[in-house]
Every structure is written in structure tokens, then in C-alpha cells.
Design an enzyme around this catalytic site. Structure first.
Site, PDB file in Angstrom:
ATOM      1  N   ASP A   1      28.225  43.831  41.320  1.00  0.00           N
ATOM      2  CA  ASP A   1      28.781  44.990  42.018  1.00  0.00           C
ATOM      3  C   ASP A   1      29.844  45.624  41.123  1.00  0.00           C
ATOM      4  O   ASP A   1      30.003  45.235  39.963  1.00  0.00           O
ATOM      5  CB  ASP A   1      29.351  44.591  43.384  1.00  0.00           C
ATOM      6  CG  ASP A   1      30.502  43.600  43.275  1.00  0.00           C
ATOM      7  OD1 ASP A   1      30.598  42.906  42.237  1.00  0.00           O
ATOM      8  OD2 ASP A   1      31.313  43.512  44.217  1.00  0.00           O
TER       9      ASP A   1
ATOM     10  N   ASP B   1      33.079  45.588  40.682  1.00  0.00           N
ATOM     11  CA  ASP B   1      34.105  44.820  39.979  1.00  0.00           C
ATOM     12  C   ASP B   1      33.591  43.469  39.507  1.00  0.00           C
ATOM     13  O   ASP B   1      34.347  42.641  39.003  1.00  0.00           O
ATOM     14  CB  ASP B   1      35.357  44.636  40.843  1.00  0.00           C
ATOM     15  CG  ASP B   1      35.149  43.704  42.014  1.00  0.00           C
ATOM     16  OD1 ASP B   1      33.993  43.551  42.455  1.00  0.00           O
ATOM     17  OD2 ASP B   1      36.135  43.142  42.510  1.00  0.00           O
TER      18      ASP B   1
ATOM     19  N   SER C   1      35.734  47.185  44.588  1.00  0.00           N
ATOM     20  CA  SER C   1      34.574  46.299  44.577  1.00  0.00           C
ATOM     21  C   SER C   1      33.268  47.068  44.732  1.00  0.00           C
ATOM     22  O   SER C   1      32.938  47.906  43.902  1.00  0.00           O
ATOM     23  CB  SER C   1      34.744  45.242  45.676  1.00  0.00           C
ATOM     24  OG  SER C   1      33.793  44.233  45.581  1.00  0.00           O
TER      25      SER C   1
ATOM     26  N   ASP D   1      32.503  40.733  40.952  1.00  0.00           N
ATOM     27  CA  ASP D   1      32.783  39.437  41.565  1.00  0.00           C
ATOM     28  C   ASP D   1      31.603  38.961  42.398  1.00  0.00           C
ATOM     29  O   ASP D   1      31.648  37.889  42.994  1.00  0.00           O
ATOM     30  CB  ASP D   1      34.073  39.464  42.394  1.00  0.00           C
ATOM     31  CG  ASP D   1      34.030  40.418  43.586  1.00  0.00           C
ATOM     32  OD1 ASP D   1      33.030  41.161  43.721  1.00  0.00           O
ATOM     33  OD2 ASP D   1      34.995  40.427  44.365  1.00  0.00           O
TER      34      ASP D   1
END
Length: 447
Positions: free
Chosen positions: A241, A243, A104, A245
């Protein structure tokens, strides 16, 4: 050693904490546990595997794929895609399991593994515990025609982008957008989706090299986005960010718009269109008091949860609610996604601008953020934070001083040996003074 799975899968320093053997063993264990639970009954199991562009994702992907195939699972490699894309495609491609390799918003040396069930939701705690308990056990591995086969899933990016676009109610034509992809998983998807939705797009942080993910860019470093928005005369900036999400935003003047403000804007928009189920939003205890005051003024109920999008989602599913999120920018729109989706959130935020004809700074005025100060107190016994009468007395006194225009939250960190002291107040000075005073109490009584 403690529980291997955290609130967002297994995460750590790649090739040190999270090794190829561990990634393979986790995949084998996941296949075995889900098989024993009946998830594969009557058919050959299929898994999809995606990753963000971290260098370590390449060898970890190979390990995960090998583990799944060795356990008899057919594997579709999705390549580099956002976490919410993997969640969506798990269900859309009728797979039995989804696997995402990402850490992440963490720096490039870290990585992680998270699993999704066939509906695109993160696996429940009890299944993760069973996977962890199965690690290292002897098993009867399949042979011959029973081993899994591996192939690439062609068209995955297009399928996900088409899904995103199908949710956007208006054209974004006439709006100039700078999108910061954090040199991460949304580097192709986010600019493409925004352009096809009609926006004039400038992409930054969209040249991943495996090592530059989240480095001075993205939702954890808004400075580059603020500068680019001003330089290009953009109407809005969107930051994901690593990833994708999460989504944070920047106004035309370069002012940050956090997850609470985004949730407030979208909650009002959903309510006006009659799509806010139960007139309720789910948020964590870390959401700014200003958000809750704004929702109360609009006649919208707020259900509070512990910190973590997992807990937000659990409360949403339990209450039948469709909208929730976190101050950090995890926004969950259950009508369209099973997890936080930064690209989806950005599209709908800009759509709210387009539909209303109002700039983001004006929309963000639906709530007034109260000054919020967070102090991390290290080197204390966090396990005693909830049972100290001295600390409880200090908190009660502080809350009495703050009244209705402030609040105190003291909680042990879920991942680090520290206690977090958060104070909101009518002024920055009052918030800082109160937080410092309570932090000193924590150091004294929890030493």
C-alpha cells in the site's frame, strides 16, 4: 471533537483537517512531552522524519521539521521511505523520536502523522493523550544555540535495504516477481530489495507523482497486479500500500492471496524452522475462521485481539510472541521489525516459495478460506451495539444455525458512524443471507 489520535496516528484531509500549523504544533508538543518524560535526559534530542510521496507531504514535512527544530530537537530528514523503514531507522540511527507522514492506503488528498519512540514502536496511548493535551499551551521556546539543526540523512535507503536483505534466509534466484508499489513509499525500496535478493523483478505502480498514490494500484486495487502477473508469466505478484506497511499477494494464475493466507504460510514456515515462539500467532477478530482452523490443525495457538495492528503488537509484546498480523496484510515479524512491513513480508513469502520449491497457490492451500460477508449498517446508534438484548438474541440464534463451520462478529466502527456485521459460513449464500438478516436487526433495534 473526540480524540485527535486514532489507532494509527493523526489522519485527515491534508490542509483541511491536517494543516501545517497543526503538524507544527503536534511536533512541538511531542518534543515537549517526551522531554518532560525524561526521554531526552542527558543529551541533545534527535528525531528522524520520513514521508510517503504525497504532494501534501512536502509542506507537512516542512512544518514537522520546523516544529521539532524550534523545540530544540536535531532533525534528520529521511525523505521518501516506507513507514517500517522510518521505524527501523529511528532505532538504528539512535534517534529519540521518529516521525512518519503518510495516510497509508488512503487516497492522495489525505495525509497523516505518526510518531515512534526510540525503539521504533508507536507511542503508547497515554503519551499520545499527553501530546494532544499539550497542544496550544504556552511554552518557553529555546533560543540561540539551543534551537535544533536540520540536515538530510544520507544513505538511509541503503541502510534499510541492507537490513531487509540480512533477514532473507535463501536466494530468490529463478523466481520472477511483479511488485506493485502503489505509486507510494516503496517505489524504490521494494524493487531494489527483491532484485538484490536474486529475483527477476518487474515493477509496476512505481512512478509516484505526488497525486497517484493508491490510485487504481497497490494492495487496495489488485487488478493491475493480476493482469501484469499473467502477462509477464511471473511466479508471484506482491502488492504494497502507499506507505508499504501492508503486503498482499497474487499467484501465478492471478488469484489473490490475502493477509490470513500469508500469515498461515509464514507461521508454518517459522514453526518448521523452530522460530515460532510459543507456537503462537497473534491475529485480530477479523481473521477468517479458516485461518484459525488451519492453525489449530497445525498445533499452532491463535491469540485474538481487537482490529488494528497496534493491538496485535501489544499482544505480541505482552506474550513474548514474534509473529502476528491482520487479514488486511499488516504482518508483524518482531524478530526483524517493530511494525507491519510489506516489503519484508513479501521477501519472506517468496523465500518460503524458494525454500520449499512449491508455487504460491500450493502453499496457500494450507488454509481454506470460509466465505466471509461484511455488511456496513449506517445511520444507527453504534454506542448501543454491545448492550442490546434483541441483537444479542439474534446473534445467538445465527451462531447456533452456523455451528462450528461459521461465526458472527458485530462491532461498531472505530472511525465511522456505523455498525459492521460480519458473517462467515460454509457457503456464500448462507453467509449473505445471515448477514442481511442480522443487518436488518441492527437497523431496527439500533435506530
Amino acid at each position: 471533537m473526540g480524540r485527535l489520535f486514532g489507532t494509527d496516528g493523526v489522519r485527515g484531509l491534508a490542509n483541511r483537517d491536517l494543516t501545517a500549523p497543526l503538524a507544527m504544533d503536534l511536533s512541538v508538543a511531542a518534543a515537549r512531552v517526551l522531554g518532560e518524560a525524561g526521554a531526552f535526559e542527558g543529551h541533545r534530542p534527535v528525531a528522524v522524519v520520513g514521508r510517503d510521496p504525497r504532494a501534501s507531504g512536502e509542506f507537512l514535512e516542512a512544518a514537522v521539521v520546523a516544529g521539532l527544530a524550534s523545540a530544540g530537537v536535531e532533525v534528520l530528514r529521511l525523505g521518501v521511505l516506507p513507514t517500517p523503514a522510518v521505524a527501523y531507522l529511528t532505532h538504528a540511527l539512535d534517534a529519540d523520536l521518529g516521525v512518519m507522514l503518510s495516510a497509508s492506503h488512503n487516497p492522495a488528498p489525505d495525509n497523516g502523522i505518526k510518531f515512534f519512540d526510540r525503539s521504533g514502536y508507536k507511542l503508547p496511548d497515554e503519551i499520545e493523550d499527553r501530546i494532544e493535551g499539550t497542544l496550544g499551551q504556552d511554552w518557553d521556546a529555546p533560543t540561540g544555540s539551543l534551537v535544533g539543526r536540520v540536515r538530510d540523512a544520507h544513505g538511509a535507503v541503503e541502510q534499510y535495504v541492507a537490513h531487509l536483505l540480512s533477514t532473507v534466509p535463501v536466494s530468490l534466484h529463478g523466481l520472477r516477481v511483479v511488485v506493485d508499489c502503489a505509486n507510494g513509499a516503496s517505489s524504490d525500496v521494494a524493487p531494489e530489495a527483491l532484485r538484490r535478493a536474486g529475483a527477476d523483478v518487474i515493477a509496476i505502480g512505481a512512478a509516484p507523482d505526488g497525486l497517484n498514490i493508491n490510485s487504481g494500484c497497490g494492495s487496495t486495487h489488485l487488478e493491475a497486479l493480476q493482469k501484469a502477473v499473467r502477462e509477464h508469466g511471473a511466479d508471484v505478484g506482491i502488492a504494497n500500500d502507499g506507505d508499504a506497511d501492508r503486503c498482499l499477494a497474487v499467484t501465478a494464475d492471478g488469484e489473490p492471496v490475502d493477509g490470513d493466507q500469508i500469515m498461515a504460510i509464514l507461521a508454518m514456515d517459522l514453526r518448521e524452522s523452530g522460530r515460532l515462539t510459543g507456537e503462537t500467532v497473534v491475529a485480530t477478530v477479523m481473521s477468517n475462521l479458516g485461518f484459525k482452523i488451519a492453525m489449530r490443525g497445525a498445533g499452532i495457538d491463535v491469540v485474538e485481539t481487537a482490529v488494528g495492528d497496534r493491538y496485535v503488537l501489544e499482544a505480541m509484546k505482552e506474550g513474548g510472541f514474534v509473529f502476528g498480523g491482520e487479514q488486511s496484510g499488516h504482518v508483524i515479524m518482531l524478530d526483524h521489525a517493530t511494525t507491519g512491513d510489506g516489503v519484508l513480508t513479501g521477501l519472506h513469502l517468496i523465500a518460503a516459495m524458494a525454500r520449499s520449491g512449491r508455487p504460491l497457490d500450493e502453499l496457500a492451500k494450507v488454509m481454506t478460506r470460509l466465505p466471509q460477508v461484511l455488511v456496513n449498517v449506517k445511520g444507527v446508534d453504534k454506542s448501543r451495539a454491545g448492550g442490546s438484548p434483541e441483537l444479542a438474541k439474534a446473534v445467538a440464534e445465527a451462531e447456533a444455525e452456523l455451528g462450528d463451520n461459521g461465526r458472527v462478529l458485530i462491532r461498531p466502527s472505530g472511525t465511522e458512524p456505523m455498525v459492521r456485521v460480519m458473517v462467515e459460513a460454509a457457503s456464500e449464500e448462507q453467509a449473505s443471507a445471515t448477514a442481511d438478516r442480522l443487518a436488518e436487526v441492527v437497523r431496527t433495534v439500533l435506530a
